[in-house]
Design a protein around this motif. Structure first.
Motif, PDB file in Angstrom:
ATOM      1  N   ILE A 185       0.793  -1.081   0.025  1.00 48.50           N
ATOM      2  CA  ILE A 185      -0.061   0.006  -0.161  1.00 48.50           C
ATOM      3  C   ILE A 185       0.921   1.214   0.114  1.00 48.50           C
ATOM      4  CG2 ILE A 185      -0.195   0.003   2.482  1.00 48.50           C
ATOM      5  CD1 ILE A 185      -3.179   1.147   2.004  1.00 48.50           C
ATOM      6  N   ARG A 186       0.516   2.073  -0.984  1.00 41.93           N
ATOM      7  CA  ARG A 186       1.409   3.387  -0.896  1.00 41.93           C
ATOM      8  C   ARG A 186       0.451   4.740  -0.948  1.00 41.93           C
ATOM      9  NH1 ARG A 186       5.177   3.330  -5.980  1.00 41.93           N
ATOM     10  NH2 ARG A 186       6.356   1.800  -4.493  1.00 41.93           N
ATOM     11  N   GLY A 187       0.180   5.287  -0.008  1.00 38.29           N
ATOM     12  CA  GLY A 187      -0.905   6.408   0.115  1.00 38.29           C
ATOM     13  C   GLY A 187      -2.016   5.611  -0.040  1.00 38.29           C
ATOM     14  N   SER A 188      -2.980   5.881  -1.033  1.00 34.62           N
ATOM     15  CA  SER A 188      -4.456   5.351  -0.926  1.00 34.62           C
ATOM     16  C   SER A 188      -4.456   3.967  -1.929  1.00 34.62           C
ATOM     17  CB  SER A 188      -5.337   6.203  -1.199  1.00 34.62           C
ATOM     18  OG  SER A 188      -5.282   6.959  -2.395  1.00 34.62           O
ATOM     19  N   GLU A 189      -3.355   3.857  -2.633  1.00 30.68           N
ATOM     20  CA  GLU A 189      -3.091   2.876  -3.733  1.00 30.68           C
ATOM     21  C   GLU A 189      -2.771   1.678  -3.179  1.00 30.68           C
ATOM     22  OE1 GLU A 189      -4.102   3.122  -6.872  1.00 30.68           O
ATOM     23  OE2 GLU A 189      -4.911   4.943  -6.485  1.00 30.68           O
ATOM     24  N   VAL A 190      -3.467   0.431  -3.700  1.00 23.97           N
ATOM     25  CA  VAL A 190      -3.134  -0.880  -3.102  1.00 23.97           C
ATOM     26  C   VAL A 190      -2.372  -1.483  -4.566  1.00 23.97           C
ATOM     27  CG1 VAL A 190      -3.705  -3.087  -2.378  1.00 23.97           C
ATOM     28  CG2 VAL A 190      -4.827  -1.050  -1.577  1.00 23.97           C
ATOM     29  N   TYR A 191      -1.104  -2.184  -4.441  1.00 18.98           N
ATOM     30  CA  TYR A 191      -0.768  -2.986  -5.491  1.00 18.98           C
ATOM     31  C   TYR A 191      -0.399  -4.373  -5.239  1.00 18.98           C
ATOM     32  CZ  TYR A 191       0.730   1.664  -6.643  1.00 18.98           C
ATOM     33  OH  TYR A 191       0.636   3.053  -6.983  1.00 18.98           O
ATOM     34  N   GLY A 378      -7.098  -2.685   5.462  1.00 15.64           N
ATOM     35  CA  GLY A 378      -8.407  -2.159   5.471  1.00 15.64           C
ATOM     36  C   GLY A 378      -9.318  -2.849   4.644  1.00 15.64           C
ATOM     37  N   GLY A 379      -8.948  -3.996   4.343  1.00 17.12           N
ATOM     38  CA  GLY A 379      -9.938  -4.973   3.405  1.00 17.12           C
ATOM     39  C   GLY A 379     -10.089  -4.656   1.951  1.00 17.12           C
ATOM     40  N   ALA A 380      -8.829  -3.920   1.632  1.00 25.67           N
ATOM     41  CA  ALA A 380      -8.894  -3.641   0.116  1.00 25.67           C
ATOM     42  C   ALA A 380      -8.202  -4.774  -0.616  1.00 25.67           C
ATOM     43  CB  ALA A 380      -7.673  -2.473  -0.043  1.00 25.67           C
ATOM     44  N   ILE A 381      -7.715  -5.830   0.081  1.00 26.52           N
ATOM     45  CA  ILE A 381      -7.036  -6.861  -0.465  1.00 26.52           C
ATOM     46  C   ILE A 381      -7.330  -8.089   0.337  1.00 26.52           C
ATOM     47  CG2 ILE A 381      -4.760  -6.907   0.514  1.00 26.52           C
ATOM     48  CD1 ILE A 381      -3.684  -7.482  -2.358  1.00 26.52           C
ATOM     49  N   GLU A 382      -7.575  -9.465  -0.163  1.00 20.82           N
ATOM     50  CA  GLU A 382      -7.854 -10.501   0.807  1.00 20.82           C
ATOM     51  C   GLU A 382      -6.707 -11.493   0.657  1.00 20.82           C
ATOM     52  OE1 GLU A 382     -12.791 -10.806   0.767  1.00 20.82           O
ATOM     53  OE2 GLU A 382     -11.631 -12.320  -0.515  1.00 20.82           O
ATOM     54  N   ALA A 383      -6.312 -12.198   1.542  1.00 17.32           N
ATOM     55  CA  ALA A 383      -5.441 -13.187   1.760  1.00 17.32           C
ATOM     56  C   ALA A 383      -6.307 -14.570   2.007  1.00 17.32           C
ATOM     57  CB  ALA A 383      -4.301 -13.120   2.561  1.00 17.32           C
ATOM     58  N   VAL A 384      -6.537 -15.368   0.979  1.00 17.37           N
ATOM     59  CA  VAL A 384      -7.462 -16.537   1.295  1.00 17.37           C
ATOM     60  C   VAL A 384      -6.707 -18.000   1.128  1.00 17.37           C
ATOM     61  CG1 VAL A 384      -9.543 -17.410   0.527  1.00 17.37           C
ATOM     62  CG2 VAL A 384      -9.127 -15.122  -0.081  1.00 17.37           C
ATOM     63  N   GLU A 385      -6.898 -18.776   2.171  1.00 18.26           N
ATOM     64  CA  GLU A 385      -6.420 -19.728   2.052  1.00 18.26           C
ATOM     65  C   GLU A 385      -7.197 -21.036   1.329  1.00 18.26           C
ATOM     66  OE1 GLU A 385      -4.657 -23.560   4.841  1.00 18.26           O
ATOM     67  OE2 GLU A 385      -4.707 -21.519   5.549  1.00 18.26           O
ATOM     68  N   PHE A 386      -6.686 -21.946   0.589  1.00 15.98           N
ATOM     69  CA  PHE A 386      -7.824 -23.091  -0.004  1.00 15.98           C
ATOM     70  C   PHE A 386      -7.009 -24.209   0.342  1.00 15.98           C
ATOM     71  CE2 PHE A 386      -8.810 -19.207  -2.458  1.00 15.98           C
ATOM     72  CZ  PHE A 386     -10.307 -19.200  -2.526  1.00 15.98           C
ATOM     73  N   THR A 387      -7.605 -25.522   0.212  1.00 10.95           N
ATOM     74  CA  THR A 387      -7.247 -26.733  -0.166  1.00 10.95           C
ATOM     75  C   THR A 387      -7.572 -27.181  -1.555  1.00 10.95           C
ATOM     76  OG1 THR A 387      -6.833 -27.103   2.170  1.00 10.95           O
ATOM     77  CG2 THR A 387      -7.009 -28.969   0.578  1.00 10.95           C
ATOM     78  N   ALA A 388      -6.520 -27.395  -2.429  1.00  8.72           N
ATOM     79  CA  ALA A 388      -6.874 -28.013  -3.681  1.00  8.72           C
ATOM     80  C   ALA A 388      -7.533 -29.405  -3.715  1.00  8.72           C
ATOM     81  CB  ALA A 388      -5.764 -27.875  -4.628  1.00  8.72           C
TER      82      ALA A 388
END
Length: 457
Positions: A185-191, A378-388
């Protein structure tokens, strides 16, 4: 899914708000007319005023066809009763908030005898998150996946790190490491950065990898010399108790400051190896006399956001190397970050994330279901774990041949106890734990990382 939430306090309202954006049939129940008025004016869901332990109210809410009933009132006993009645009336799954250490120790018994499918304890979860932050003092966020094999670490980029001004490709050529920078996150931008991304001083970055590789990465940055040994905790809350039990096991010394003499006596009995001080931890005379800020870490855990905010900022100015504060109000969280205090704990958000992961897993029980969920930045990105699973569409296909949706990154894979930071030649196998970073995309199944047009480029 049809979901009934009982209790519109901080956790219940946050959860209802989060799930209302995920296309569920939601009903919120609370006996307080004012709370129901606020929820009704704010959320596009059905709000019922009454007791969640009332059979009539539960039937009116549609409990017989409910996929999930979640009870998060302020009473452990009421939550247990609500879930027991809901299960008897036909609810498929029930989740209860249990905060008391005494009840929480009997979690397996409660699940078996009451029929609970999940027990959540916001205070315990918050204490675990704080203990992880104390282990990695340079970080403002530490999350674990794949049963602790994978860590996602958030940290601010400093000029002394040697990261700023170099593309990630160039930095990795100079200092090879086994972690992946997966969000910035840089300022208000998420990369979601690729190899061409150039970090800058002041960026807030997230790296993912095994605990060993994360430690090695911070060593290369010169940030491994700040081990925490002494902790001052403001407020003798349940979080303080759970936290002390956790950190004393690794040799940290804890000092707790609490005003209530009854609480102090109880803490002394539960925590015989800790120092319990009775007094106002916000009083400058007490701070000076007891040297409360002469510590490696200062943790503000009172029930008042204002006190936590004030004391965290005071500790930051005093030069305490690790400052952590519990916060509930979003506007205060922003003020904290602007003041330089990045390590902020929100039990209601932690709980909402845990339940959201469970809900998504239920929604995709036949496919590669969600097992863990974290919403950094702040919820702008998600980290999600799955099992294939065997039903995953793109097994054994190199990642470079997959057409992923924009803002999507396969960040790490756990396979047979080993961690893989994937490159283009890596493929996913059945049974793999797969951690995906997704920018502004709601994921319920691993297959959803692909573009609709097909999997192969």
């Amino acid at each position: 899914m049809k979901i009934i939430i009982i209790g519109s306090g901080k956790v219940g309202f946050t959860l209802a708000k989060q799930l209302s954006g995920e296309n569920h049939d939601l009903v919120l129940i609370d006996h307080r007319a004012e709370a129901m008025q606020v929820a009704d004016n704010t959320l596009d869901i059905l709000c019922l005023e009454g007791s969640g332990a009332s059979i009539q109210i539960l039937l009116e809410a549609g409990v017989r066809s409910a996929d999930l009933v979640i009870s998060v009132t302020g009473s452990d006993e009421l939550n247990i009763v609500c879930c027991l009645i809901a299960k008897k009336l036909g609810a498929r799954h029930t989740v209860a908030r249990i905060r008391s250490p005494e009840y929480f120790r009997e979690a397996n018994l409660l699940k078996r005898e009451v029929g609970l499918n999940m027990i959540i304890n916001p205070e315990y979860a918050a204490a675990q998150e704080i203990s992880r932050l104390l282990r990695v003092p340079s970080a403002f966020s530490v999350e674990t996946f794949a049963r602790g094999l994978v860590e996602l670490i958030g940290f601010p980029i400093l000029e002394s790190d040697g990261l700023a001004g170099l593309s990630l490709f160039e930095y990795n050529k100079r200092r090879s490491n086994g972690v992946l920078m997966c969000a910035v996150i840089r300022g208000s931008e998420v990369y979601v950065p690729n190899g061409r991304f150039v970090p800058q001083v002041g960026d807030k970055a997230y790296v993912i990898g095994s605990q060993r590789e994360i430690a090695r990465f911070f060593h290369t940055l010169g940030r491994d010399g700040n081990r925490i040994r002494a902790i001052t905790v403001l407020g003798g809350s349940k979080i303080a108790t759970y936290l002390t039990w956790a950190v004393e096991k690794v040799g940290m010394k804890v000092r707790i400051v609490e005003q209530d003499p009854v609480k102090c006596l109880s803490l002394s009995e539960k925590l015989p190896d800790s120092m319990i001080l009775q007094g106002d931890g916000t009083d400058s005379a007490v701070i000076d006399a007891e040297g409360l800020l002469d510590t490696d870490a200062f943790i503000a855990l009172t029930n008042r956001d204002e006190e936590n905010l004030l004391m965290a900022m005071t500790a930051q100015r005093h030069g305490v190397k690790k400052v952590i504060a519990k916060m509930s109000r979003p506007n205060y969280i922003e003020m904290m970050r602007e003041s330089g205090v990045d390590s902020i704990i929100s039990p209601k958000d932690i709980t909402a994330n845990q339940i959201s992961a469970y809900v998504r897993a239920m929604a995709r029980s036949e496919g590669s279901a969600v097992e863990n969920l974290y919403k950094p930045l702040g919820g702008a990105i998600e980290a999600v774990e799955f099992t294939a699973t065997a039903t995953t569409r793109f097994l054994d296909t190199p990642l470079k041949d997959l057409r992923l949706k924009p803002g999507m990154l396969v960040a790490a894979i756990a396979r047979e106890g080993k961690i893989i930071i994937p490159d283009g030649s890596t493929s996913i196998r059945a049974g793999d734990k797969v951690i995906v970073m997704a920018k502004s995309i709601f994921l319920q199944d691993l297959d959803e990382i692909l573009e609709e047009t097909g999997k192969i480029r």
